[in-house]
Write a protein that holds these residues in place. Structure first.
Motif, PDB file in Angstrom:
ATOM      1  N   VAL B 256       0.851  -1.183   0.000  1.00  0.00           N
ATOM      2  CA  VAL B 256       0.000   0.000   0.000  1.00  0.00           C
ATOM      3  C   VAL B 256       0.891   1.239   0.000  1.00  0.00           C
ATOM      4  O   VAL B 256       2.059   1.175   0.376  1.00  0.00           O
ATOM      5  N   ALA B 258       1.811   3.801   1.953  1.00  0.00           N
ATOM      6  CA  ALA B 258       1.649   4.129   3.366  1.00  0.00           C
ATOM      7  C   ALA B 258       1.498   5.625   3.627  1.00  0.00           C
ATOM      8  O   ALA B 258       0.621   6.033   4.386  1.00  0.00           O
ATOM      9  N   PRO B 259       2.321   6.482   3.011  1.00  0.00           N
ATOM     10  CA  PRO B 259       2.165   7.913   3.297  1.00  0.00           C
ATOM     11  C   PRO B 259       0.774   8.426   2.936  1.00  0.00           C
ATOM     12  O   PRO B 259       0.178   9.184   3.700  1.00  0.00           O
ATOM     13  N   LYS B 262      -1.676   7.147   5.500  1.00  0.00           N
ATOM     14  CA  LYS B 262      -1.530   7.716   6.836  1.00  0.00           C
ATOM     15  C   LYS B 262      -1.905   9.199   6.891  1.00  0.00           C
ATOM     16  O   LYS B 262      -2.259   9.696   7.956  1.00  0.00           O
TER      17      LYS B 262
END
Lengths: 576, 425
Positions: B256, B258-259, B262
């Motif tokens: 995925v 991530a940044p 998130k």
């Protein structure tokens, strides 16, 4: 490391602690039971809907016809399969009645439990469980438990037989299943060959406490549909992805295929079938004639003529099935024999039956880890017990200790009340004291008071004592957690390796090799042989971990990897 | 000699103190925010670590870096799951080559909080006393690590308190203040739906304070993070269909972004949740973001929003129903259900809970959902500091103090009685 011994040692410690506290009576017997459980074989429950094929699967697993197989709701009782020899071959089954009596029974008794009539149900409802003793190596470490179908999902047509006894029996089964669920160490869930929404309820229900790794699914009766083994495996895979929170893997199995091939292997039955089948020299005709049972047993002249052309008459056709009741099973065997040699055919059918895969997974997931599984579950129970003591019992004790001085004050100030209180809440000791003294009632006030004071003092801990108990409890909990940590770590490594094996496309080949070496899969090779910088690898995996959020499998593998690397680093530091 | 309460959470940590002016607990803001991400970032060049919001901003930096390997490398220094992974044996390897134990790592984080609080709120006064909360199902060794970390950070007087108990305590005090009477022999169910985990605990109040009588229930993988992931999946579907099946948000299959997950998805969640709070809003909420090298628009209708959150919320609802039946079996009853944790702000949670007959109309949403636990902790940390003050009986005029419930001369209830005395043990 011997997990059983270590678990027992820690239980002994807990017992020593408990015996000095006021909760001796309440918990000591439970600890004894748990300590015994730690050394007993691990329990593997087989669960599933009514008529999902649990008993057939069990028979295929044990290779013997033990659990009864029928078309009605068959397993009316819980059956345990243990390692051992029955005392008397005539009476091979140990029946444990509800009132605790045990007796050895004959096969005829089992036959009387078949069916759905009122008498049978009445009889079955008085039985707690049946125990079978079989000499199979698998049972040395594992006790198999065959459960009756859960009542959460009664089939509609079963509602017909609904009366008082079947209701109460089903209720009992439900309760027993719940009890089993609490104590079974691992579960095999049998789902039918058609995945249904109701299945997922059962799976979720039965596995919510056990780890997904300790539960596997079996898709039975795969001979009912004409699909190749690859197609079945794909179907299982998509289904197991749906259920991945609860089940580690789902495997397709044809239990009737296993029993059929086992019974045919004796004598020259296979050769006989092959001989007859190969009389049909034209392959197209073979497919036409044997494809399904209506054609095979057809009375239509077209088919009869064709059969006669190849010299197969009706009696031959009937005897050809050699006692196999399922036509699809017979067809598959006949077809394999038609195209292949006998040995090849047997091998193919064994592959198709899926039993080999089941054995492989069983060995890896359960049998090799059975001691650890059992000890972990025992430790979990001990931990829960101590937690309960800490949260509930210790609280009560402390509350009483606050009241201790108040009690004593009251007794001093109001001797009369103390006496009344003592009589009203006649605790055994005071009652005995009263009757033993033999002093006439009016004169015993002081004695009662003294007795009462000592009773209160003996049974109520002071505040300091509470603190000591709490600190002891906490240190015991830490010790248990450490042991649990050791067990889960060995378990986690095994688990990570299993995940890597079943989900091949998770990481690149090089990464897989690295992890497998690190977790000790390749004997004789250590991670230092790969010439990697450990620090670099930790950072690499730590970074990667962020990108796998939501993917439980990958996260688990990466976490285990990082943990192992961190341990390596720590050991290095200590060495230097 | 200042005292604070800390709710050390899986994804966020919150702080609270008792305001000496008003006497009630209030959250402490660091850099203007009450929720501090439980994160520590160690840069590769050996510079000093950054904490909280600054560490969290690494994700934003990564959002601009297109090379996955580079952002991987950067994120390697970000330690975010300290609470779930802590372990006495493990040494965490840092990008600069050193290694820290969990005690030291958490200790550094707490030290950062302590120094921030000392310089901004207490103006140089030392924070010596702290009350740290922990979940009911928290292993003993983890508690020890947390305690050791607090003393590493420089706290001298450390108290530990269970999270639901802290939440219930804060609620109880507020209730008592409002009613002016003691809240006794009552039981509340604390529904804590946070960023990473979901917890249910049954708390009873009686003469000796608050305590947990029944084993708690919970789910370790059920929280706001899962909702973020579902929103991410929606974006991914959109990107996939708009590019004609050629592209995903993440460049590497199976991973995925991530940044993006998130930062953007998390903000999206808060936006949509806030938008649909008003039951009269029926129009779609449109989100505009820079996804996969293009500006794209995702429209979320109310129905779609419910589809996104329902799978996760339904898990908590079924656990709640199980817990309620268990409570009834044990002959207890629930007087109030307290919702805490950031994710219970979503209006669907309230609506669904309100449909359970046993607790209909008994659900309380605390004003500071995110800091309810920290508030309770702050109260607990301050309990001994409550000092009796002089006051007089309104009937006979005799001198009393605020620790007395009744006038010792005439027996009239003392209306200046300080309820916090009831909680001092």
């Amino acid at each position: 490391m011997n997990p059983t011994e270590e678990t027992r040692q820690i239980i002994a410690k807990v017992k020593a602690f408990i015996s000095k506290t006021p909760w001796k009576e309440a918990f000591e017997t439970r600890l004894d039971v748990l300590s015994e459980r730690a050394s007993m074989p691990c329990e593997l429950a087989i669960a599933g809907r009514v008529k999902a094929g649990k008993s057939s699967f069990l028979n295929a697993l044990l290779g013997e016809k033990l659990a009864m197989v029928g078309t009605t709701e068959t397993t009316a009782t819980i059956n345990y399969f243990k390692y051992g020899v029955p005392k008397d071959q005539e009476h091979p089954v140990l029946v444990v009645w509800e009132d605790g009596k045990e007796e050895w029974q004959s096969k005829a008794f089992l036959d009387s439990l078949q069916g759905n009539t009122r008498e049978v149900i009445e009889k079955a409802s008085k039985i707690d469980h049946l125990e079978y003793y079989v000499q199979k190596d698998i049972l040395k470490n594992v006790t198999l438990v065959d459960t009756p179908g859960t009542n959460a999902l009664v089939d509609e047509h079963n509602q017909r037989t609904k009366d008082f006894f079947s209701d109460s029996l089903r209720q009992k089964h439900h309760e027993q299943s719940i009890r089993l669920k609490e104590r079974a160490d691992a579960v095999i869930i049998v789902v039918g060959h058609v995945p249904m929404a109701s299945n997922s309820d059962i799976i979720a229900n039965f596995t919510d406490d056990t780890k997904a790794f300790n539960a596997m699914g079996i898709m039975t009766k795969i001979d009912n549909e004409n699909l190749t083994i690859e197609e079945w495996k794909n179907r299982c895979l998509s289904y197991s992805n749906m259920m991945r929170q609860h089940l580690s893997i789902i495997l397709p199995v044809s239990a009737s295929m296993v029993t059929a091939i086992n019974s045919l292997s004796s004598g020259n039955k296979l050769q006989y079938i092959q001989g007859v089948v190969r009389q049909v020299t034209n392959a197209n005709d073979f497919e036409r004639l044997f494809a399904n049972s209506t054609k095979f047993f057809s009375q239509q002249s077209a088919y009869l003529n064709l059969f006669n052309k190849y010299g197969i008459n009706e009696t031959m056709r009937k005897s050809l099935m050699c006692g196999i009741t399922d036509y699809p099973v017979f067809y598959r065997i006949a077809r394999e024999l038609y195209y292949n040699s006998v040995d090849e055919a047997v091998a193919n059918i064994r592959v198709y039956s899926g039993m080999q895969d089941v054995w492989m997974v069983l060995n890896k997931q359960f049998l090799n880890r059975s001691r650890i599984i059992r000890c972990t579950s025992v430790l979990k129970a001990v931990h829960a017990m101590l937690d309960d003591i800490k949260n509930r019992c210790l609280y009560d004790l402390r509350q009483e200790s606050v009241n201790l001085y108040a009690y004593l004050e009251i007794i001093k100030a109001y001797p009369y009340y103390a006496e009344v209180y003592a009589r009203r809440n006649t605790s055994q000791e005071i009652a005995e004291l009263l009757s033993n003294t033999g002093i006439p009632m009016p004169y015993i006030k002081n004695d009662v008071r003294r007795a009462f004071v000592s009773f209160v003092k003996r049974n109520i801990c002071s505040d300091d004592e509470c603190k000591i108990i709490q600190s002891q409890l906490e240190s015991l909990l830490v010790e248990i957690e450490q042991l649990q940590g050791q067990f889960t770590q060995t378990d986690k490594n095994a688990e990570a390796l299993m995940i890597l094996e079943s989900k091949a496309n998770l990481f690149s080949d090089k990464e897989v090799e690295e992890i497998e070496t690190l977790l000790g899969k390749h004997v004789g090779r250590s991670i230092s042989d790969l010439n990697l910088s450990i620090g670099e690898r930790i950072l690499y995996w730590r970074g990667k971990r962020h990108f796998y959020q939501g993917n439980i499998d990958a996260c688990q593998v990466i976490d285990t990897t990082i943990y192992n690397y961190n341990l390596l680093i720590k050991n290095e530091h200590e060495y230097n | 000699m200042a005292k604070i309460g800390i709710d050390f959470g899986t994804s966020y940590t919150t702080l609270s103190r008792v305001n000496p002016g008003t006497g009630s607990a209030e959250p402490i803001r660091i850099n203007g925010k009450e929720k501090i991400p439980t994160m520590v970032f160690f840069p590769e060049d050996g510079d000093s670590p950054s904490f909280g919001e600054q560490a969290y901003n690494i994700y934003r930096t990564c959002l601009k870096i297109k090379d996955v390997n580079k952002s991987c490398r950067l994120l390697a220094g970000l330690y975010s799951d300290l609470k779930t992974n802590m372990n006495p044996e493990e040494q965490l390897f840092l990008p600069n080559g050193r290694s820290l134990s969990y005690t030291e790592m958490i200790g550094e984080f707490l030290k950062y909080l302590k120094e921030e609080v000392e310089s901004t709120i207490f103006h140089g006064d030392f924070v010596t006393d702290v009350c740290i909360t922990y979940p009911v199902k928290f292993e003993e060794f983890k508690k020890n690590i947390l305690r050791a970390a607090a003393s590493y950070a420089g706290f001298t007087n450390i108290k530990m308190l269970m999270e639901p108990v802290a939440a219930a305590m804060g609620y109880k005090l507020a209730e008592e203040k409002e009613l002016g009477s003691l809240c006794r022999n009552k039981s509340v169910l604390v529904y804590d739906f946070g960023g990473g985990t979901f917890d249910l605990a049954f708390v009873r109040f009686d003469e000796n304070g608050e305590h947990i009588t029944l084993p708690p229930k919970g789910d370790l993988h059920c929280g706001g993070q899962d909702i973020d992931k579902n929103i991410y999946d929606e974006w991914d579907k959109l990107v996939f269909s708009e590019t004609g099946g050629k592209k995903h948000i993440s460049d590497v299959e199976g991973m995925v972004n991530a940044p993006f997950l998130k930062t953007t998805c998390r903000e999206n969640k808060e936006e949509i949740s806030e938008y649909f709070k008003n039951p009269e809003r029926s129009r779609e909420k449109s989100l505009n973001e820079d996804v996969a090298d293009d500006y794209r628009e995702l429209n979320v209708s109310r129905q779609k929003w419910e589809d996104i959150v329902s799978p996760i919320i339904d898990k908590t609802i079924s656990l709640t129903i199980e817990m309620l039946t268990f409570i009834t079996e044990q002959n207890y009853s629930v007087d109030k259900v307290i919702l805490i944790g950031g994710s219970s702000r979503i209006s669907v949670v309230y609506d669904k809970l309100n449909k359970i007959p046993q607790i209909r109309g008994k659900i309380v949403r605390v004003a500071d959902l995110d800091v309810a636990v920290a508030n309770g902790a702050a109260i607990f940390a301050n309990q001994e500091a409550v000092t009796a003050q002089k006051c007089y009986c309104r009937m006979c005029g005799e001198q009393l103090d605020t620790s007395m419930k009744f006038c010792r001369y005439c027996g009239t209830p003392n209306f200046r009685y300080d309820f916090r005395f009831a909680d001092i043990k």
